[in-house]
Design a protein around this motif. Structure first.
Motif, short mmCIF file in Angstrom:
data_model
loop_
_atom_site.label_atom_id
_atom_site.label_comp_id
_atom_site.label_asym_id
_atom_site.label_seq_id
_atom_site.Cartn_x
_atom_site.Cartn_y
_atom_site.Cartn_z
N THR A 145 -27.12 -3.14 -12.33
CA THR A 145 -27.37 -1.75 -11.94
C THR A 145 -26.87 -1.48 -10.53
OG1 THR A 145 -29.35 -1.64 -13.33
CG2 THR A 145 -29.15 0.00 -11.59
N LEU A 146 -26.27 -0.30 -10.33
CA LEU A 146 -25.88 0.14 -8.99
C LEU A 146 -26.68 1.39 -8.65
CD1 LEU A 146 -22.38 0.21 -7.42
CD2 LEU A 146 -23.87 2.19 -7.15
N VAL A 147 -27.29 1.39 -7.46
CA VAL A 147 -28.10 2.51 -6.98
C VAL A 147 -27.51 3.02 -5.67
CG1 VAL A 147 -30.40 3.29 -6.30
CG2 VAL A 147 -30.16 1.45 -7.99
N THR A 148 -27.19 4.30 -5.60
CA THR A 148 -26.70 4.88 -4.35
C THR A 148 -27.87 5.46 -3.55
OG1 THR A 148 -26.29 7.13 -5.18
CG2 THR A 148 -24.56 5.48 -5.54
N GLY A 149 -27.66 5.57 -2.24
CA GLY A 149 -28.72 6.10 -1.38
C GLY A 149 -29.98 5.26 -1.45
N ALA A 150 -29.81 3.94 -1.38
CA ALA A 150 -30.91 3.01 -1.68
C ALA A 150 -31.70 2.55 -0.47
CB ALA A 150 -30.35 1.79 -2.42
N ASN A 151 -31.43 3.09 0.70
CA ASN A 151 -32.09 2.59 1.90
C ASN A 151 -33.47 3.16 2.13
OD1 ASN A 151 -30.30 4.96 2.39
ND2 ASN A 151 -31.30 4.95 4.40
N ARG A 152 -33.84 4.21 1.40
CA ARG A 152 -35.17 4.80 1.59
C ARG A 152 -35.54 5.64 0.38
NH1 ARG A 152 -34.39 9.97 5.72
NH2 ARG A 152 -32.70 10.98 4.56
N GLY A 153 -36.78 6.15 0.38
CA GLY A 153 -37.22 7.09 -0.64
C GLY A 153 -37.09 6.59 -2.05
N LEU A 154 -36.63 7.49 -2.93
CA LEU A 154 -36.49 7.14 -4.34
C LEU A 154 -35.51 5.99 -4.55
CD1 LEU A 154 -36.36 10.55 -6.26
CD2 LEU A 154 -38.17 8.83 -6.34
N GLY A 155 -34.42 5.98 -3.79
CA GLY A 155 -33.44 4.93 -3.96
C GLY A 155 -34.02 3.55 -3.71
N LEU A 156 -34.79 3.42 -2.65
CA LEU A 156 -35.43 2.14 -2.33
C LEU A 156 -36.43 1.76 -3.40
CD1 LEU A 156 -35.76 -0.18 -0.31
CD2 LEU A 156 -37.44 1.24 0.91
N GLU A 157 -37.18 2.73 -3.90
CA GLU A 157 -38.15 2.45 -4.96
C GLU A 157 -37.44 2.04 -6.25
OE1 GLU A 157 -41.72 1.72 -6.76
OE2 GLU A 157 -41.33 2.11 -4.63
N ASP B 115 -33.42 -6.91 -13.08
CA ASP B 115 -32.05 -6.46 -12.94
C ASP B 115 -31.31 -7.19 -11.82
OD1 ASP B 115 -32.69 -4.55 -14.86
OD2 ASP B 115 -31.73 -2.91 -13.79
N HIS B 116 -30.01 -7.24 -11.96
CA HIS B 116 -29.12 -7.65 -10.87
C HIS B 116 -28.67 -6.33 -10.24
CE1 HIS B 116 -25.66 -10.52 -9.56
NE2 HIS B 116 -25.94 -9.65 -8.62
N VAL B 117 -28.98 -6.11 -8.96
CA VAL B 117 -28.83 -4.79 -8.35
C VAL B 117 -27.79 -4.79 -7.23
CG1 VAL B 117 -30.03 -2.91 -7.16
CG2 VAL B 117 -31.24 -4.28 -8.89
N VAL B 118 -26.93 -3.78 -7.27
CA VAL B 118 -26.05 -3.45 -6.16
C VAL B 118 -26.62 -2.17 -5.54
CG1 VAL B 118 -23.73 -2.87 -5.40
CG2 VAL B 118 -24.06 -4.45 -7.33
N ALA B 119 -27.05 -2.26 -4.29
CA ALA B 119 -27.66 -1.12 -3.61
C ALA B 119 -26.73 -0.65 -2.50
CB ALA B 119 -29.01 -1.52 -3.03
N THR B 120 -26.51 0.65 -2.42
CA THR B 120 -25.60 1.15 -1.39
C THR B 120 -26.33 1.99 -0.36
OG1 THR B 120 -24.96 3.28 -2.38
CG2 THR B 120 -23.83 1.29 -3.19
N VAL C 140 -26.18 -5.56 -0.97
CA VAL C 140 -26.16 -4.28 -0.26
C VAL C 140 -24.74 -4.02 0.24
CG1 VAL C 140 -27.12 -2.93 1.63
CG2 VAL C 140 -28.57 -4.59 0.44
N LEU C 141 -24.18 -2.89 -0.18
CA LEU C 141 -22.80 -2.55 0.16
C LEU C 141 -22.74 -1.14 0.77
CD1 LEU C 141 -20.93 -3.85 -3.02
CD2 LEU C 141 -21.11 -4.97 -0.79
#
Length: 236
Positions: free
Chosen positions: A10-22, A32-37, A60-61
């Motif tokens: 899974t890739l999640v954008t805007g993952a540094n806070r709020g809904l993205g971080l959750e 999951d294997h996660v790519v967080a941006t 984290v990218l």
């Protein structure tokens, strides 16, 4: 649901806070294997802490949803950390508060459109080659982008951009249908985040838990639909 032998990628954008971080927290908890941006990975302290807690399963990218150049850079990085994507969550967004009719700055409207509408569309287009057949794209939208539900002049830049994002969702659903990829527009509810404010009614954990249940249950027949975090359809 992912399994220990075949974790979802899974890739999640805007993952540094709020809904993205959750999203990242719950996806990791589910296996999951996660790519967080994040626009500034070095400042994403909570994300970087999770990297240490989940070695090898979180990467984290950098990504600026509003800047297509960073989309291309991300596309080049993805094969180095995962061999395909089963789920893309376009969560990154911006809300400019305090806008009033007659005083909406053009720069804010432009920023909202680039981040909330063209950003998810262009990123999905760029990453399409990395999406496996049968994958899911979840665009975090908002009921404020529902034209039929509009009852006043509220958050115009945000509302206009989310309405445009909803059209992008429908178009992407058409473009990716032949590969069995479902594309959803999802309203997370009024969530207790920096964007949602102190009066919000839903916790990030509740919202993300509900959204992931909707994503898990979605089939290709649901592609192009506008649903809330409890799976209820919303008017366009």
């Amino acid at each position: 649901m992912p399994t220990a032998s075949a974790p979802r990628r899974t890739l999640v954008t805007g993952a540094n806070r709020g809904l993205g971080l959750e999203f990242v927290r719950q996806l990791l908890a589910r296996g999951d294997h996660v790519v967080a941006t994040s626009r500034h990975p070095g400042r994403a302290h909570a994300l970087n802490q999770l990297v240490g807690e989940h070695p090898g399963r979180l990467h984290v990218l950098p990504l600026d949803a509003a800047d297509p150049k960073t989309h291309a850079e991300l596309a080049r990085e993805i094969p180095l950390v995962v061999d395909g994507l089963d789920l893309l969550i376009n969560n990154a967004g911006v809300l400019h508060s305090g806008e009033r009719f007659g005083q909406v700055p053009p720069a804010q409207l432009d920023d909202s459109l680039r981040t909330n509408a063209s950003g998810p569309f262009l990123l999905t287009q760029t990453l399409a080659a990395h999406l496996v057949d049968g994958a899911t794209v979840a665009n975090v939208s908002s009921v404020l982008g529902s034209i039929a539900s509009t009852s006043g002049f509220h958050t115009p830049s945000y509302a206009i951009s989310k309405a445009a994002q909803n059209m992008a969702t429908v178009l992407l659903a058409q473009a990716l249908a032949e590969r069995g990829i479902a594309v959803l527009a999802l309203h997370p509810g009024w969530v207790q985040t920096d964007m949602g404010g102190v009066g919000a009614q839903v916790t990030p954990a509740q919202s993300v838990g509900g959204l992931l249940s909707v994503i898990d249950a979605a089939t290709l027949a649901d592609s192009g639909r506008f649903l809330d975090w409890q799976g209820q359809p919303l008017p366009w």
